[in-house]
Design a protein around this motif. Sequence first.
Motif, PDB file in Angstrom:
ATOM      1  N   PHE A 123      11.360  -6.959   7.013  1.00 40.11           N
ATOM      2  CA  PHE A 123      10.187  -7.746   6.755  1.00 40.11           C
ATOM      3  C   PHE A 123       9.936  -8.714   7.334  1.00 40.11           C
ATOM      4  CE2 PHE A 123      13.391  -9.713   3.929  1.00 40.11           C
ATOM      5  CZ  PHE A 123      13.004 -11.174   4.410  1.00 40.11           C
ATOM      6  N   HIS A 124       8.765  -9.504   7.602  1.00 38.65           N
ATOM      7  CA  HIS A 124       8.530 -10.468   8.336  1.00 38.65           C
ATOM      8  C   HIS A 124       8.123 -11.773   7.288  1.00 38.65           C
ATOM      9  CE1 HIS A 124       6.481 -13.360  11.083  1.00 38.65           C
ATOM     10  NE2 HIS A 124       5.342 -13.394  10.519  1.00 38.65           N
ATOM     11  N   ILE A 125       8.531 -12.803   7.279  1.00 38.15           N
ATOM     12  CA  ILE A 125       7.818 -13.750   6.344  1.00 38.15           C
ATOM     13  C   ILE A 125       7.843 -15.335   7.287  1.00 38.15           C
ATOM     14  CG2 ILE A 125      10.169 -14.253   5.595  1.00 38.15           C
ATOM     15  CD1 ILE A 125       8.877 -14.777   2.675  1.00 38.15           C
ATOM     16  N   ALA A 126       6.994 -15.850   6.973  1.00 39.86           N
ATOM     17  CA  ALA A 126       6.852 -17.247   7.462  1.00 39.86           C
ATOM     18  C   ALA A 126       6.676 -18.071   6.544  1.00 39.86           C
ATOM     19  CB  ALA A 126       5.457 -17.240   8.504  1.00 39.86           C
ATOM     20  N   ILE A 127       7.548 -19.357   6.729  1.00 36.81           N
ATOM     21  CA  ILE A 127       7.449 -20.302   5.592  1.00 36.81           C
ATOM     22  C   ILE A 127       7.250 -21.714   6.168  1.00 36.81           C
ATOM     23  CG2 ILE A 127       9.012 -18.931   4.001  1.00 36.81           C
ATOM     24  CD1 ILE A 127      11.331 -20.815   4.988  1.00 36.81           C
ATOM     25  N   PRO A 128       6.552 -22.595   5.376  1.00 36.60           N
ATOM     26  CA  PRO A 128       6.466 -23.926   5.821  1.00 36.60           C
ATOM     27  C   PRO A 128       7.795 -24.641   5.512  1.00 36.60           C
ATOM     28  CG  PRO A 128       5.564 -23.736   3.616  1.00 36.60           C
ATOM     29  CD  PRO A 128       5.883 -22.325   4.153  1.00 36.60           C
ATOM     30  N   VAL A 129       7.941 -25.786   6.603  1.00 38.79           N
ATOM     31  CA  VAL A 129       8.828 -26.770   6.612  1.00 38.79           C
ATOM     32  C   VAL A 129       8.441 -28.053   7.118  1.00 38.79           C
ATOM     33  CG1 VAL A 129      10.729 -24.981   6.626  1.00 38.79           C
ATOM     34  CG2 VAL A 129      10.047 -26.212   8.616  1.00 38.79           C
ATOM     35  N   HIS A 130       8.803 -29.143   6.561  1.00 43.02           N
ATOM     36  CA  HIS A 130       8.266 -30.317   6.917  1.00 43.02           C
ATOM     37  C   HIS A 130       9.119 -31.091   8.029  1.00 43.02           C
ATOM     38  CE1 HIS A 130      10.744 -31.300   3.243  1.00 43.02           C
ATOM     39  NE2 HIS A 130      11.134 -32.275   4.007  1.00 43.02           N
ATOM     40  N   ASN A 131      10.418 -30.549   7.952  1.00 39.85           N
ATOM     41  CA  ASN A 131      11.447 -31.038   9.217  1.00 39.85           C
ATOM     42  C   ASN A 131      12.112 -29.865   9.941  1.00 39.85           C
ATOM     43  OD1 ASN A 131      13.788 -31.973  10.436  1.00 39.85           O
ATOM     44  ND2 ASN A 131      13.986 -33.855   9.102  1.00 39.85           N
ATOM     45  N   LEU A 132      11.469 -29.688  11.026  1.00 41.83           N
ATOM     46  CA  LEU A 132      11.932 -28.443  11.818  1.00 41.83           C
ATOM     47  C   LEU A 132      13.188 -28.369  12.195  1.00 41.83           C
ATOM     48  CD1 LEU A 132      10.320 -26.054  12.586  1.00 41.83           C
ATOM     49  CD2 LEU A 132      10.054 -26.949  14.900  1.00 41.83           C
ATOM     50  N   ASP A 133      13.755 -29.827  12.696  1.00 42.65           N
ATOM     51  CA  ASP A 133      15.274 -29.842  13.166  1.00 42.65           C
ATOM     52  C   ASP A 133      16.068 -29.683  12.075  1.00 42.65           C
ATOM     53  OD1 ASP A 133      14.436 -30.313  15.776  1.00 42.65           O
ATOM     54  OD2 ASP A 133      14.483 -32.453  15.539  1.00 42.65           O
ATOM     55  N   GLU A 134      15.874 -30.119  10.762  1.00 41.04           N
ATOM     56  CA  GLU A 134      16.868 -30.060   9.804  1.00 41.04           C
ATOM     57  C   GLU A 134      17.001 -28.691   9.310  1.00 41.04           C
ATOM     58  OE1 GLU A 134      17.839 -32.703   5.739  1.00 41.04           O
ATOM     59  OE2 GLU A 134      15.675 -32.347   6.368  1.00 41.04           O
ATOM     60  N   ILE A 150      10.373 -20.175  10.438  1.00 39.44           N
ATOM     61  CA  ILE A 150       9.883 -21.383   9.880  1.00 39.44           C
ATOM     62  C   ILE A 150       8.824 -22.081  10.603  1.00 39.44           C
ATOM     63  CG2 ILE A 150      11.973 -21.673   8.895  1.00 39.44           C
ATOM     64  CD1 ILE A 150      13.123 -23.749  10.955  1.00 39.44           C
ATOM     65  N   HIS A 151       7.589 -22.630   9.929  1.00 35.28           N
ATOM     66  CA  HIS A 151       6.703 -23.291  10.753  1.00 35.28           C
ATOM     67  C   HIS A 151       6.562 -24.722  10.121  1.00 35.28           C
ATOM     68  CE1 HIS A 151       4.323 -19.898  12.837  1.00 35.28           C
ATOM     69  NE2 HIS A 151       4.968 -19.236  11.920  1.00 35.28           N
ATOM     70  N   TYR A 152       6.459 -25.532  11.157  1.00 33.55           N
ATOM     71  CA  TYR A 152       6.226 -26.942  10.759  1.00 33.55           C
ATOM     72  C   TYR A 152       4.999 -27.208   9.978  1.00 33.55           C
ATOM     73  CZ  TYR A 152       5.354 -31.868  10.554  1.00 33.55           C
ATOM     74  OH  TYR A 152       4.857 -33.003  10.064  1.00 33.55           O
ATOM     75  N   LYS A 153       4.966 -27.881   8.637  1.00 33.17           N
ATOM     76  CA  LYS A 153       3.615 -28.301   8.005  1.00 33.17           C
ATOM     77  C   LYS A 153       4.065 -29.485   7.586  1.00 33.17           C
ATOM     78  CE  LYS A 153       1.171 -27.159   3.921  1.00 33.17           C
ATOM     79  NZ  LYS A 153       1.236 -26.289   2.571  1.00 33.17           N
ATOM     80  N   PRO A 154       3.194 -30.661   7.791  1.00 27.37           N
ATOM     81  CA  PRO A 154       3.536 -31.841   7.196  1.00 27.37           C
ATOM     82  C   PRO A 154       3.804 -31.700   5.561  1.00 27.37           C
ATOM     83  CG  PRO A 154       1.413 -31.861   8.359  1.00 27.37           C
ATOM     84  CD  PRO A 154       1.958 -30.578   8.118  1.00 27.37           C
TER      85      PRO A 154
END
Length: 142
Positions: free
Chosen positions: A8-19, A51-55
């Motif tokens: 599967f492929h899943i893309a999720i939002p994260v507010h801190n890309l490095d962490e 993981i995609h950056y999202k504020p």
Amino acid sequence: MKYPIAPFHIAIPVHNLDECRTFYRDILDCPEGRSSDHWVDFNLFGHQLVIHYKPKATTEDLHTNAVDGKNVPVPHYGVVLDWETFETFSQELKDKGVAFEIEPYVRFKGEAGEQATMFFLDPAGNALEFKAFKDIGQLFAK
């Protein structure tokens, strides 16, 4: 209709890309793939997680539904593992100090769909569930 098992492929939002990059790479041991300054690909047990950056949102609270007497976070995602891999992986997470929303345990014991399961959050608050069935034929049991 039956389909072969496919990644599967899943893309999720994260507010801190490095962490979150560190969490998925070092805590979950996911090999890193392609990346940019706004997203990172990972191999999550043979599946493509991005993981995609999202504020960070200021009003997002964790929602739960009651299942088997536990508060299951919704939404959540994860992988169905074989029983031995689940046991090894859950112990590795405990050894690394992962805080569980729901500690590893066997759900629906003695019933259709009996499974081992665990829930925890990534640093961005995304809920993950990993589970295992001694009999994978019970995956969709009623």
